[in-house]
Motif scaffolding. Structure first.
Motif, PDB file in Angstrom:
ATOM      1  N   PHE A   1       0.848  -1.190   0.000  1.00  0.00           N
ATOM      2  CA  PHE A   1       0.000   0.000   0.000  1.00  0.00           C
ATOM      3  C   PHE A   1       0.882   1.238   0.000  1.00  0.00           C
ATOM      4  CE2 PHE A   1      -2.369   3.410   1.973  1.00  0.00           C
ATOM      5  CZ  PHE A   1      -3.680   3.249   1.527  1.00  0.00           C
ATOM      6  N   HIS A   2       0.751   2.037  -1.049  1.00  0.00           N
ATOM      7  CA  HIS A   2       1.480   3.298  -1.135  1.00  0.00           C
ATOM      8  C   HIS A   2       0.480   4.430  -1.343  1.00  0.00           C
ATOM      9  CE1 HIS A   2       4.603   0.404  -2.848  1.00  0.00           C
ATOM     10  NE2 HIS A   2       5.057   0.753  -1.654  1.00  0.00           N
ATOM     11  N   LYS A   3       0.693   5.557  -0.692  1.00  0.00           N
ATOM     12  CA  LYS A   3      -0.203   6.692  -0.861  1.00  0.00           C
ATOM     13  C   LYS A   3      -0.238   7.132  -2.320  1.00  0.00           C
ATOM     14  CE  LYS A   3      -0.172   8.595   3.799  1.00  0.00           C
ATOM     15  NZ  LYS A   3       0.066   9.792   4.641  1.00  0.00           N
ATOM     16  N   LYS A   4      -1.453   7.349  -2.813  1.00  0.00           N
ATOM     17  CA  LYS A   4      -1.733   7.771  -4.187  1.00  0.00           C
ATOM     18  C   LYS A   4      -1.368   6.692  -5.208  1.00  0.00           C
ATOM     19  CE  LYS A   4      -1.203  12.702  -3.134  1.00  0.00           C
ATOM     20  NZ  LYS A   4      -0.522  13.977  -3.485  1.00  0.00           N
ATOM     21  N   GLY A   5      -1.208   5.458  -4.741  1.00  0.00           N
ATOM     22  CA  GLY A   5      -0.891   4.358  -5.644  1.00  0.00           C
ATOM     23  C   GLY A   5      -2.131   3.604  -6.078  1.00  0.00           C
ATOM     24  N   ILE A   6      -1.931   2.592  -6.924  1.00  0.00           N
ATOM     25  CA  ILE A   6      -3.032   1.799  -7.448  1.00  0.00           C
ATOM     26  C   ILE A   6      -3.767   1.074  -6.328  1.00  0.00           C
ATOM     27  CG2 ILE A   6      -3.632  -0.145  -8.948  1.00  0.00           C
ATOM     28  CD1 ILE A   6      -1.269   0.596 -10.702  1.00  0.00           C
ATOM     29  N   THR A   7      -3.030   0.501  -5.383  1.00  0.00           N
ATOM     30  CA  THR A   7      -3.657  -0.228  -4.290  1.00  0.00           C
ATOM     31  C   THR A   7      -4.562   0.678  -3.473  1.00  0.00           C
ATOM     32  OG1 THR A   7      -1.707  -1.657  -4.129  1.00  0.00           O
ATOM     33  CG2 THR A   7      -3.243  -1.706  -2.295  1.00  0.00           C
ATOM     34  N   GLN A   8      -4.097   1.882  -3.160  1.00  0.00           N
ATOM     35  CA  GLN A   8      -4.917   2.822  -2.398  1.00  0.00           C
ATOM     36  C   GLN A   8      -6.200   3.155  -3.151  1.00  0.00           C
ATOM     37  OE1 GLN A   8      -3.741   6.978  -2.010  1.00  0.00           O
ATOM     38  NE2 GLN A   8      -4.337   6.956   0.145  1.00  0.00           N
ATOM     39  N   GLU A   9      -6.095   3.334  -4.458  1.00  0.00           N
ATOM     40  CA  GLU A   9      -7.271   3.669  -5.264  1.00  0.00           C
ATOM     41  C   GLU A   9      -8.291   2.536  -5.235  1.00  0.00           C
ATOM     42  OE1 GLU A   9      -9.565   6.244  -7.488  1.00  0.00           O
ATOM     43  OE2 GLU A   9      -7.624   6.641  -6.555  1.00  0.00           O
ATOM     44  N   LEU A  10      -7.817   1.303  -5.358  1.00  0.00           N
ATOM     45  CA  LEU A  10      -8.720   0.158  -5.327  1.00  0.00           C
ATOM     46  C   LEU A  10      -9.410   0.026  -3.969  1.00  0.00           C
ATOM     47  CD1 LEU A  10      -6.760  -2.666  -7.199  1.00  0.00           C
ATOM     48  CD2 LEU A  10      -8.824  -1.487  -7.968  1.00  0.00           C
ATOM     49  N   ILE A  11      -8.638   0.119  -2.890  1.00  0.00           N
ATOM     50  CA  ILE A  11      -9.209  -0.043  -1.557  1.00  0.00           C
ATOM     51  C   ILE A  11     -10.141   1.112  -1.215  1.00  0.00           C
ATOM     52  CG2 ILE A  11      -8.639  -0.127   0.907  1.00  0.00           C
ATOM     53  CD1 ILE A  11      -6.223  -1.806   0.187  1.00  0.00           C
ATOM     54  N   HIS A  12      -9.815   2.316  -1.670  1.00  0.00           N
ATOM     55  CA  HIS A  12     -10.697   3.460  -1.451  1.00  0.00           C
ATOM     56  C   HIS A  12     -12.049   3.238  -2.138  1.00  0.00           C
ATOM     57  CE1 HIS A  12     -11.725   7.683  -0.676  1.00  0.00           C
ATOM     58  NE2 HIS A  12     -12.247   7.687  -1.888  1.00  0.00           N
ATOM     59  N   ASN A  13     -12.015   2.737  -3.369  1.00  0.00           N
ATOM     60  CA  ASN A  13     -13.255   2.447  -4.091  1.00  0.00           C
ATOM     61  C   ASN A  13     -14.048   1.332  -3.421  1.00  0.00           C
ATOM     62  OD1 ASN A  13     -13.776   3.935  -6.776  1.00  0.00           O
ATOM     63  ND2 ASN A  13     -11.576   3.554  -6.861  1.00  0.00           N
ATOM     64  N   LEU A  14     -13.348   0.345  -2.882  1.00  0.00           N
ATOM     65  CA  LEU A  14     -14.006  -0.753  -2.185  1.00  0.00           C
ATOM     66  C   LEU A  14     -14.607  -0.288  -0.863  1.00  0.00           C
ATOM     67  CD1 LEU A  14     -14.576  -3.784  -1.573  1.00  0.00           C
ATOM     68  CD2 LEU A  14     -12.224  -3.948  -0.715  1.00  0.00           C
ATOM     69  N   LYS A  15     -13.845   0.488  -0.115  1.00  0.00           N
ATOM     70  CA  LYS A  15     -14.211   0.833   1.260  1.00  0.00           C
ATOM     71  C   LYS A  15     -15.211   1.978   1.360  1.00  0.00           C
ATOM     72  CE  LYS A  15     -11.837   1.439   5.706  1.00  0.00           C
ATOM     73  NZ  LYS A  15     -10.497   1.439   6.351  1.00  0.00           N
ATOM     74  N   TYR A  16     -15.086   2.971   0.466  1.00  0.00           N
ATOM     75  CA  TYR A  16     -15.894   4.174   0.618  1.00  0.00           C
ATOM     76  C   TYR A  16     -16.871   4.443  -0.530  1.00  0.00           C
ATOM     77  CZ  TYR A  16     -12.418   5.091   4.224  1.00  0.00           C
ATOM     78  OH  TYR A  16     -11.603   4.989   5.322  1.00  0.00           O
ATOM     79  N   LYS A  17     -16.693   3.763  -1.663  1.00  0.00           N
ATOM     80  CA  LYS A  17     -17.559   4.036  -2.814  1.00  0.00           C
ATOM     81  C   LYS A  17     -18.410   2.831  -3.210  1.00  0.00           C
ATOM     82  CE  LYS A  17     -14.744   7.784  -4.668  1.00  0.00           C
ATOM     83  NZ  LYS A  17     -14.101   8.364  -5.889  1.00  0.00           N
ATOM     84  N   ASN A  18     -18.463   1.839  -2.319  1.00  0.00           N
ATOM     85  CA  ASN A  18     -19.352   0.686  -2.472  1.00  0.00           C
ATOM     86  C   ASN A  18     -19.092  -0.129  -3.740  1.00  0.00           C
ATOM     87  OD1 ASN A  18     -21.345  -1.047  -1.577  1.00  0.00           O
ATOM     88  ND2 ASN A  18     -23.035   0.169  -2.399  1.00  0.00           N
ATOM     89  N   HIS A  19     -17.851  -0.147  -4.194  1.00  0.00           N
ATOM     90  CA  HIS A  19     -17.510  -1.009  -5.330  1.00  0.00           C
ATOM     91  C   HIS A  19     -17.146  -2.390  -4.770  1.00  0.00           C
ATOM     92  CE1 HIS A  19     -17.692   1.586  -8.845  1.00  0.00           C
ATOM     93  NE2 HIS A  19     -17.191   2.566  -8.104  1.00  0.00           N
ATOM     94  N   GLN A  20     -18.174  -3.113  -4.335  1.00  0.00           N
ATOM     95  CA  GLN A  20     -17.954  -4.397  -3.690  1.00  0.00           C
ATOM     96  C   GLN A  20     -17.423  -5.455  -4.652  1.00  0.00           C
ATOM     97  OE1 GLN A  20     -18.450  -4.804  -0.089  1.00  0.00           O
ATOM     98  NE2 GLN A  20     -18.107  -2.672  -0.665  1.00  0.00           N
ATOM     99  N   GLU A  21     -17.561  -5.187  -5.958  1.00  0.00           N
ATOM    100  CA  GLU A  21     -17.016  -6.128  -6.934  1.00  0.00           C
ATOM    101  C   GLU A  21     -15.493  -6.226  -6.848  1.00  0.00           C
ATOM    102  OE1 GLU A  21     -17.447  -2.166  -9.229  1.00  0.00           O
ATOM    103  OE2 GLU A  21     -18.384  -3.226  -7.547  1.00  0.00           O
TER     104      GLU A  21
END
Length: 227
Positions: free
Chosen positions: A68-88
């Motif tokens: 996990f790196h700030k502003k990295g791909i992993t952060q973007e994916l987890i942010h979408n999963l955790k806060y934007k309801n992209h449960q897929e």
């Protein structure tokens, strides 16, 4: 035809770079998938996770899928999963990691998947636990139960970004509880979370599971932060 029309007006985009996905791509594009910072923890008996919890938890196995790196791909994916309801995303990553874990599962045999719980108030606010689809996908891949009823969070947590490691650890000691019966004795629990930072949350949950007679604990997370 209807699917084509839907995609025309609501095109599928990569949840990392936001570029249009090609026909054979899902969730993230091939370029972003190639750039994901995979840890390779699962290939090592002694890795960053086992060292992180040395002296804190007696783990059979510990690993994270990505760094996990700030502003990295992993952060973007987890942010979408955790806060934007992209449960897929959870389903996608659970299927991915489930395949990686199968050979290990054949050797050490996990018995149940246990998610780090949300407080009831937080669950009501968000509407879902970001670990649910990830956990269910792991459950399906490994053919073991997903149990979200043993652990519960008893303290509603506010942001802890300004607290020290020791303050966070003290808070976590009383934040969780566990309910179990004799049916849960002697099981190997696979504890899951999204990101490991200080490890205080997983340590607190792991110790509750370790208090179950003859239990064993392993940890798997989506990501590991160097911070």
């Amino acid at each position: 035809m209807l699917k084509s029309l839907f995609n025309l007006f609501y095109p599928k985009v990569c949840l990392s770079c936001k570029e249009l996905l090609l026909k054979n791509e899902a969730i993230i594009c091939a370029i972003c998938r190639h750039e994901l910072p995979i840890t390779r923890h699962i290939e090592l008996d002694s890795n960053e996770i086992s060292k992180k919890f040395y002296g804190r938890l007696d783990l059979v196995h510990g690993s994270a899928l990505f760094y996990f790196h700030k502003k990295g791909i992993t952060q973007e994916l987890i942010h979408n999963l955790k806060y934007k309801n992209h449960q897929e995303i959870g389903t996608f990553l659970g299927e991915w990691y489930g395949e990686d874990l199968k050979p290990l599962h054949e050797k050490i045999k996990f018995d149940a998947i246990i998610p780090v719980p949300l407080h009831k108030k937080r669950l009501k606010e968000r509407g879902y636990n970001q670990l649910t689809t990830f956990g269910h996908s792991l459950s399906k891949s490994l053919n073991i139960p997903y149990n979200e009823h043993i652990l519960h969070r008893d303290v509603y947590a506010v942001t802890q970004t300004k607290k020290s490691f020791f303050e966070r650890t003290d808070d976590k000691k009383t934040a969780f509880g566990a309910d179990f019966t004799s049916v849960d004795h002697g099981k190997h629990f696979l504890l899951i979370d999204d990101v490991i930072t200080t490890g205080a949350t997983l340590e607190a949950c792991g110790k509750l599971l370790a208090a179950i007679p003859n239990s064993k604990i392993s940890i798997v997370t989506l990501a590991y932060s160097h911070s």
